[in-house]
Write a protein that holds these residues in place. Structure first.
Motif, PDB file in Angstrom:
ATOM      1  N   LEU A  48       0.793  -1.227   0.000  1.00 24.08           N
ATOM      2  CA  LEU A  48       0.000   0.000   0.000  1.00 24.08           C
ATOM      3  C   LEU A  48       0.827   1.280   0.000  1.00 24.08           C
ATOM      4  O   LEU A  48       0.276   2.356  -0.215  1.00 24.08           O
ATOM      5  CB  LEU A  48      -0.927   0.022   1.229  1.00 24.08           C
ATOM      6  N   TRP A  49       2.134   1.174   0.250  1.00 20.39           N
ATOM      7  CA  TRP A  49       2.944   2.374   0.436  1.00 20.39           C
ATOM      8  C   TRP A  49       2.839   3.346  -0.739  1.00 20.39           C
ATOM      9  O   TRP A  49       2.680   4.548  -0.566  1.00 20.39           O
ATOM     10  CB  TRP A  49       4.406   2.006   0.686  1.00 20.39           C
ATOM     11  N   THR A  50       2.943   2.846  -1.954  1.00 17.38           N
ATOM     12  CA  THR A  50       2.983   3.735  -3.124  1.00 17.38           C
ATOM     13  C   THR A  50       1.602   4.161  -3.610  1.00 17.38           C
ATOM     14  O   THR A  50       1.496   4.860  -4.618  1.00 17.38           O
ATOM     15  CB  THR A  50       3.730   3.062  -4.287  1.00 17.38           C
ATOM     16  N   ARG A  51       0.548   3.753  -2.914  1.00 15.81           N
ATOM     17  CA  ARG A  51      -0.786   4.212  -3.294  1.00 15.81           C
ATOM     18  C   ARG A  51      -0.840   5.731  -3.160  1.00 15.81           C
ATOM     19  O   ARG A  51      -0.484   6.287  -2.126  1.00 15.81           O
ATOM     20  CB  ARG A  51      -1.851   3.566  -2.416  1.00 15.81           C
ATOM     21  N   HIS A  52      -1.256   6.412  -4.216  1.00 12.16           N
ATOM     22  CA  HIS A  52      -1.325   7.881  -4.270  1.00 12.16           C
ATOM     23  C   HIS A  52       0.053   8.524  -4.096  1.00 12.16           C
ATOM     24  O   HIS A  52       0.157   9.657  -3.620  1.00 12.16           O
ATOM     25  CB  HIS A  52      -2.281   8.427  -3.205  1.00 12.16           C
ATOM     26  N   THR A 248       0.818   5.281   5.923  1.00 11.96           N
ATOM     27  CA  THR A 248       0.056   4.611   4.880  1.00 11.96           C
ATOM     28  C   THR A 248      -1.451   4.634   5.140  1.00 11.96           C
ATOM     29  O   THR A 248      -2.253   4.731   4.208  1.00 11.96           O
ATOM     30  CB  THR A 248       0.526   3.147   4.740  1.00 11.96           C
TER      31      THR A 248
END
Length: 333
Positions: A48-52, A248
């Protein structure tokens, strides 16, 4: 009649045993639901880290910011023409008989003070730290004093001083190459870490920052002896993985800026090991928390983070599968 009745009774007995066992499983899951959820949040970080990410990674396209710092003066201490959201305060932490008494680290710290004339500065030693926690975070004091590993106290203190005063918190082994003025336009800034998340060795934040407040607030929730080992316990309870996980799961991450590099050099600002970045020379000694530095560095070099993450991911997957099975069982009833 007897031939039919005996199997029926046995069948019913098996049903009762199964129902009782299933009830115990559900009860156990209910009692451990908090742990399972927290384990899942930690396991989900790499996914989920790179979400958005385009919203919170600092870039020329999105923020009009030169991440190479080539276009900023070495001595620029203000974000002008932008407002300064981060107050002019420098924090260094040295608990125990650490860097405060070592001439080498005193010189490294001085490099940052020299580039920020007129800024307020704090060197947090044991007595000052204990007073701060007792006066301003009394609900956290017993937990803070009881931390198993000294680095946990240092990590937790980073968030507390940053929330209380705002400003910049720095590891003692970061030698400053330029002033932080250009970054003061952002509410929160930290450098990207490898392979995911960000480093807590350097953070900037506005006073009373909501996200930093969440870091302080959730310390008690994640205060567990994870996997019974020092490395995951530190990383998951107070360290980089913990802070990145809280990042996150914030509903709006657009103001929680991460300083990374361009596509051709994504690790430009990473503080892993002995490196030189546009802002720092990272001496990479970790001598100020030498009780487990060798183990942490060794695990990092050999991708030791994967083992605890695989375990946590397995717990998270089990939590997801059992939760679905529980939902189906309730529907059947």
């Amino acid at each position: 009649m007897g031939i039919i009745t005996l199997p029926t009774r046995v069948h019913r007995k098996h049903h009762c045993v199964f129902a009782f066992g299933f009830s115990l499983v559900l009860l156990g899951l209910w009692c451990s639901r908090s742990f399972l959820y927290d384990a899942w949040t930690l396991a989900a970080l790499p996914l989920l880290w790179t979400r958005h990410a385009e919203g919170f990674y600092i870039s020329a396209e999105h923020d009009g910011f030169d991440i190479s710092f080539a276009n900023y003066s070495t001595h620029q201490t203000s974000a002008d023409p932008f407002p300064d959201l981060v107050p002019p305060v420098l924090h260094h932490i040295s608990l125990g008989s650490g860097a405060a008494t070592h001439s080498k680290w005193a010189e490294v710290r001085q490099s940052c003070l020299d580039l920020h004339p007129g800024w307020e500065s704090f060197l947090w030693t044991d007595e000052a730290a204990d007073t701060l926690v007792a006066d301003h975070f009394p609900e956290q004091r017993e937990m803070w004093k009881a931390y198993r590993y000294p680095i946990q106290k240092i990590d937790a203190l980073r968030y507390m001083v940053l929330y209380r005063y705002g400003g910049v918190v720095l590891d003692m082994d970061l030698q400053c190459k330029r002033a932080f003025g250009p970054l003061r336009r952002f509410d929160f800034v930290a450098p990207a870490a490898h392979p995911t998340g960000f480093s807590i060795g350097f953070m900037m934040a506005s006073k009373g920052n909501t996200y930093v407040g969440k870091l302080v607030e959730n310390l008690a929730r994640y205060n567990r002896h994870w996997l019974g080992l020092p490395y995951p316990t530190v990383m998951f309870s107070t360290g980089c993985h913990y802070a990145s996980t809280i990042h996150t799961f914030q509903p709006d991450r657009s103001e929680l800026k991460i300083l990374a590099g361009p596509k051709e050099n994504p690790r430009m600002h990473n503080l892993n090991g002995r490196v030189s970045t546009p802002i720092f020379n990272h001496l990479g000694s970790s001598s100020w928390h030498s009780y487990d530095a060798a183990m942490i560095v060794s695990l990092g070099r050999n991708h030791g983070w994967k083992l605890p993450l695989v375990f946590i991911a397995a717990v998270g997957l089990a939590f997801f599968v059992i939760r679905r099975a529980k939902g189906r069982a309730i529907l059947r009833l």
